[in-house]
Design a protein around this motif. Structure first.
Motif, PDB file in Angstrom:
ATOM      1  N   GLY A 167      48.165  47.402  48.496  1.00 41.07           N
ATOM      2  CA  GLY A 167      47.688  46.897  47.218  1.00 41.07           C
ATOM      3  C   GLY A 167      46.511  47.698  46.695  1.00 41.07           C
ATOM      4  N   ASN A 168      46.222  47.476  45.442  1.00 42.78           N
ATOM      5  CA  ASN A 168      45.175  48.224  44.752  1.00 42.78           C
ATOM      6  C   ASN A 168      43.857  47.456  44.834  1.00 42.78           C
ATOM      7  OD1 ASN A 168      43.547  49.631  42.969  1.00 42.78           O
ATOM      8  ND2 ASN A 168      45.145  49.904  41.437  1.00 42.78           N
ATOM      9  N   SER A 169      42.838  48.069  45.421  1.00 41.19           N
ATOM     10  CA  SER A 169      41.554  47.384  45.575  1.00 41.19           C
ATOM     11  C   SER A 169      40.927  47.034  44.232  1.00 41.19           C
ATOM     12  CB  SER A 169      40.582  48.240  46.393  1.00 41.19           C
ATOM     13  OG  SER A 169      40.384  49.508  45.781  1.00 41.19           O
ATOM     14  N   ALA A 170      41.291  47.774  43.188  1.00 40.47           N
ATOM     15  CA  ALA A 170      40.761  47.439  41.855  1.00 40.47           C
ATOM     16  C   ALA A 170      41.245  46.069  41.398  1.00 40.47           C
ATOM     17  CB  ALA A 170      41.169  48.504  40.845  1.00 40.47           C
ATOM     18  N   LEU A 171      42.376  45.612  41.958  1.00 40.30           N
ATOM     19  CA  LEU A 171      42.912  44.299  41.591  1.00 40.30           C
ATOM     20  C   LEU A 171      42.213  43.155  42.315  1.00 40.30           C
ATOM     21  CD1 LEU A 171      46.733  45.087  41.537  1.00 40.30           C
ATOM     22  CD2 LEU A 171      45.315  44.497  39.572  1.00 40.30           C
ATOM     23  N   SER A 172      41.354  43.484  43.270  1.00 42.99           N
ATOM     24  CA  SER A 172      40.680  42.423  44.022  1.00 42.99           C
ATOM     25  C   SER A 172      39.167  42.478  43.842  1.00 42.99           C
ATOM     26  CB  SER A 172      41.030  42.521  45.511  1.00 42.99           C
ATOM     27  OG  SER A 172      40.562  43.735  46.058  1.00 42.99           O
ATOM     28  N   GLU A 282      39.991  47.633  36.565  1.00 41.55           N
ATOM     29  CA  GLU A 282      38.877  46.705  36.744  1.00 41.55           C
ATOM     30  C   GLU A 282      38.536  46.002  35.435  1.00 41.55           C
ATOM     31  OE1 GLU A 282      35.779  49.156  38.286  1.00 41.55           O
ATOM     32  OE2 GLU A 282      36.664  49.315  40.285  1.00 41.55           O
ATOM     33  N   LEU A 283      38.520  46.752  34.341  1.00 42.10           N
ATOM     34  CA  LEU A 283      38.240  46.161  33.033  1.00 42.10           C
ATOM     35  C   LEU A 283      39.289  45.119  32.666  1.00 42.10           C
ATOM     36  CD1 LEU A 283      37.229  49.353  31.028  1.00 42.10           C
ATOM     37  CD2 LEU A 283      35.750  47.369  31.417  1.00 42.10           C
ATOM     38  N   ALA A 284      40.552  45.450  32.903  1.00 42.87           N
ATOM     39  CA  ALA A 284      41.622  44.501  32.588  1.00 42.87           C
ATOM     40  C   ALA A 284      41.456  43.235  33.421  1.00 42.87           C
ATOM     41  CB  ALA A 284      42.987  45.147  32.848  1.00 42.87           C
ATOM     42  N   LEU A 285      41.087  43.383  34.675  1.00 39.91           N
ATOM     43  CA  LEU A 285      40.872  42.235  35.549  1.00 39.91           C
ATOM     44  C   LEU A 285      39.719  41.372  35.039  1.00 39.91           C
ATOM     45  CD1 LEU A 285      42.055  41.204  38.300  1.00 39.91           C
ATOM     46  CD2 LEU A 285      40.103  42.304  39.389  1.00 39.91           C
ATOM     47  N   ALA A 286      38.717  42.020  34.452  1.00 35.61           N
ATOM     48  CA  ALA A 286      37.569  41.292  33.908  1.00 35.61           C
ATOM     49  C   ALA A 286      37.871  40.635  32.571  1.00 35.61           C
ATOM     50  CB  ALA A 286      36.378  42.237  33.755  1.00 35.61           C
ATOM     51  N   GLY A 287      39.040  40.930  31.998  1.00 32.80           N
ATOM     52  CA  GLY A 287      39.418  40.330  30.726  1.00 32.80           C
ATOM     53  C   GLY A 287      38.816  41.030  29.522  1.00 32.80           C
ATOM     54  N   ALA A 362      50.488  42.543  32.713  1.00 33.00           N
ATOM     55  CA  ALA A 362      50.740  43.812  33.391  1.00 33.00           C
ATOM     56  C   ALA A 362      50.112  43.815  34.787  1.00 33.00           C
ATOM     57  CB  ALA A 362      50.204  44.967  32.558  1.00 33.00           C
ATOM     58  N   LEU A 363      48.911  43.247  34.910  1.00 31.35           N
ATOM     59  CA  LEU A 363      48.259  43.174  36.215  1.00 31.35           C
ATOM     60  C   LEU A 363      49.072  42.331  37.188  1.00 31.35           C
ATOM     61  CD1 LEU A 363      44.488  42.666  35.264  1.00 31.35           C
ATOM     62  CD2 LEU A 363      45.621  44.782  35.949  1.00 31.35           C
ATOM     63  N   ASP A 364      49.710  41.280  36.682  1.00 33.15           N
ATOM     64  CA  ASP A 364      50.562  40.458  37.541  1.00 33.15           C
ATOM     65  C   ASP A 364      51.716  41.288  38.105  1.00 33.15           C
ATOM     66  OD1 ASP A 364      48.987  38.225  37.168  1.00 33.15           O
ATOM     67  OD2 ASP A 364      50.210  37.415  35.538  1.00 33.15           O
ATOM     68  N   GLY A 367      50.590  43.285  41.020  1.00 29.20           N
ATOM     69  CA  GLY A 367      50.265  42.571  42.261  1.00 29.20           C
ATOM     70  C   GLY A 367      48.967  41.810  42.237  1.00 29.20           C
ATOM     71  N   ARG A 368      48.459  41.483  41.046  1.00 31.14           N
ATOM     72  CA  ARG A 368      47.224  40.698  40.969  1.00 31.14           C
ATOM     73  C   ARG A 368      47.382  39.380  41.721  1.00 31.14           C
ATOM     74  NH1 ARG A 368      44.495  37.706  35.837  1.00 31.14           N
ATOM     75  NH2 ARG A 368      46.671  37.191  35.439  1.00 31.14           N
ATOM     76  N   GLY A 369      46.348  38.998  42.467  1.00 30.77           N
ATOM     77  CA  GLY A 369      46.393  37.756  43.224  1.00 30.77           C
ATOM     78  C   GLY A 369      46.984  37.894  44.611  1.00 30.77           C
ATOM     79  N   GLY A 370      47.351  39.125  44.993  1.00 31.12           N
ATOM     80  CA  GLY A 370      47.917  39.346  46.318  1.00 31.12           C
ATOM     81  C   GLY A 370      46.843  39.409  47.391  1.00 31.12           C
ATOM     82  N   PRO A 371      47.237  39.749  48.627  1.00 32.22           N
ATOM     83  CA  PRO A 371      46.271  39.838  49.729  1.00 32.22           C
ATOM     84  C   PRO A 371      45.193  40.878  49.436  1.00 32.22           C
ATOM     85  CG  PRO A 371      48.539  39.895  50.541  1.00 32.22           C
ATOM     86  CD  PRO A 371      48.608  40.026  49.053  1.00 32.22           C
ATOM     87  N   ASP A 372      44.041  40.723  50.081  1.00 30.06           N
ATOM     88  CA  ASP A 372      42.951  41.664  49.887  1.00 30.06           C
ATOM     89  C   ASP A 372      43.352  43.050  50.405  1.00 30.06           C
ATOM     90  OD1 ASP A 372      40.051  42.311  49.399  1.00 30.06           O
ATOM     91  OD2 ASP A 372      40.206  42.792  51.518  1.00 30.06           O
ATOM     92  N   PRO A 373      43.319  44.084  49.543  1.00 27.75           N
ATOM     93  CA  PRO A 373      43.770  45.414  49.962  1.00 27.75           C
ATOM     94  C   PRO A 373      42.947  46.007  51.102  1.00 27.75           C
ATOM     95  CG  PRO A 373      43.716  45.268  47.572  1.00 27.75           C
ATOM     96  CD  PRO A 373      43.033  44.041  48.093  1.00 27.75           C
ATOM     97  N   SER A 374      41.636  45.777  51.092  1.00 30.22           N
ATOM     98  CA  SER A 374      40.811  46.332  52.168  1.00 30.22           C
ATOM     99  C   SER A 374      41.181  45.720  53.516  1.00 30.22           C
ATOM    100  CB  SER A 374      39.325  46.106  51.872  1.00 30.22           C
ATOM    101  OG  SER A 374      38.912  46.836  50.734  1.00 30.22           O
TER     102      SER A 374
END
Length: 389
Positions: A167-172, A282-287, A362-364, A367-374
């Motif tokens: 997963g993408n860490s930017a999504l978490s 990251e910006l998209a995640l922040a809305g 698009a973030l969904d 994989g937005r909301g998935g397991p923590d990538p790290s």
């Protein structure tokens, strides 16, 4: 007592530094801080987690063919130094994060020097967009790939390279502690004032090419909207360069540094103007509704234009297969066009809301909301070395 696991990490850009820091924290959490030690190359975020880098990674943040050719001797020298560090420290595993050109050279040296050292690539080249031959090159150079895109695996597995999707860490990115009011108070910005967030990239070449047209767009907007507040979160790799350039702008802007200030600014922003890269996710995640801009050297652009197999450069646009956020690339990245696109969003709250909804959709898909990538990356690394706790 057995000796601590020695993990080598190599990151050469700000986004890789963020991923490396997250992975280091997850490994310490999983194993305990006394059971793992870190060596390698990284930036300020990885230094906070305990890594001592032998040189400043800012000099390796290179983009473009001409820049790459000019920097080639330095890249080779730094790759040699990184391999020498591995020879001294004898790590149990080496994790090479993003930065295709530099980390590939490091991987090749490590494989020749220590054939039994497990080599893990964290973030693969975007072979689904261009240069598919890189999949075979990577398969010859490393032992495992940690991918940030769910659609990566088939391209590399067919070349015999095992892939783990983490997963993408930017999504978490955790915005729970972000406080837009704190940023406004710190900068003396009123509660109702519109904020334009400007993010010009984390490489010196990006600042040199992207910040001038971004600045022209800001000048036009400020002439029409003198009350518009402009905030620039500067990546540590280029903060001095950003400050030097904006010092010559006719209108005052706020340059902020540090992760807390960046996240506060993202939550406070009305709209953003962003250089293409991890920060758009990251910006998209922040809305935050945004306009994306990018410029390359003319020769690099002419070559890449022939190689790229997708009309989009922004990841959530690729996921949506639509220009959810407008992309102003090369000659389209100019002051008047930037000002027009930003103004259209400042003037229409409903358009901003619609764009934010489309960005979330698009973030969904990404994989937005998935397991923590790290955490997923840490588990994958421990599995590779047979050190699962």
């Amino acid at each position: 007592m057995t000796r601590p696991l020695c993990v080598m990490l190599v990151a050469a850009e700000a986004s890789g530094d963020d991923r490396g820091a997250g992975l280091m924290a997850a490994l310490k959490q999983r194993l305990g801080p006394d059971r793992v030690r870190f060596v390698g190359v990284g930036g300020a975020r990885m230094a906070e987690e305990g890594l001592v880098s032998p040189f400043d990674i800012a000099e390796l943040s290179i983009l473009g063919l001409l820049e790459g050719l000019l920097a080639y001797p330095k890249v080779v020298r730094r790759a040699d130094e990184t391999a020498a560090l591995a020879a001294r420290e004898k790590p149990d595993v080496a994790i090479l994060i993003d930065s295709w050109g530099f980390t590939l050279r490091v991987a090749q040296r490590l494989k020749a020097q220590q054939p039994n050292l497990p080599l893990v690539k964290y973030v693969g080249p975007q072979v689904w967009a261009s240069r598919p031959g890189r999949a075979a090159t990577l398969a010859r150079s490393v032992d495992h790939l940690l991918s940030i895109h769910a659609f990566d695996a088939p391209y590399f597995e067919k070349e015999g390279l095992p892939v783990t999707f983490v997963g993408n860490s930017a999504l978490s990115v955790d915005f729970s502690g972000a406080d837009p009011g704190r940023l406004r108070k710190r900068l003396g910005i009123g509660a109702e004032a519109d904020i334009l967030l400007v993010l010009p990239g984390s490489r010196p070449s990006e600042i040199a090419r992207v910040l001038p047209p971004f600045g022209e767009g800001v000048r036009i907007l400020k002439a029409e909207r003198p009350d518009l507040e402009v905030v620039i979160p500067a990546a540590p790799t280029v903060a001095a360069m950003v400050k030097d350039q904006v010092a010559g702008w006719p209108d005052k802007v706020h340059v902020v540094e540090g992760e807390e200030a960046k996240l506060d600014a993202m939550k406070a922003a009305t709209v953003a103007l962003a250089c293409s890269g991890t920060v758009t996710t990251e910006l998209a995640l922040a809305g935050v509704p945004m306009v994306v801009g990018y410029r390359l050297g003319p020769v690099t652009y002419a070559i890449l234009k022939r190689l790229i197999r997708t009309p989009y450069v922004t990841l959530f646009n690729i996921a949506a297969q639509d220009f959810v956020a407008p992309e102003l690339i090369q000659d389209d990245c100019n002051g008047p066009r930037i000002a027009r696109e930003i103004a259209a969003r400042l003037d229409a709250p409903s358009a901003r809301q619609q764009q934010v909804r489309a960005q979330y959709e698009a973030l969904d898909k990404m994989g937005r909301g998935g397991p923590d990538p790290s955490e997923a990356a840490a588990l994958a690394v421990l599995k590779v070395v047979g050190a699962e706790p």
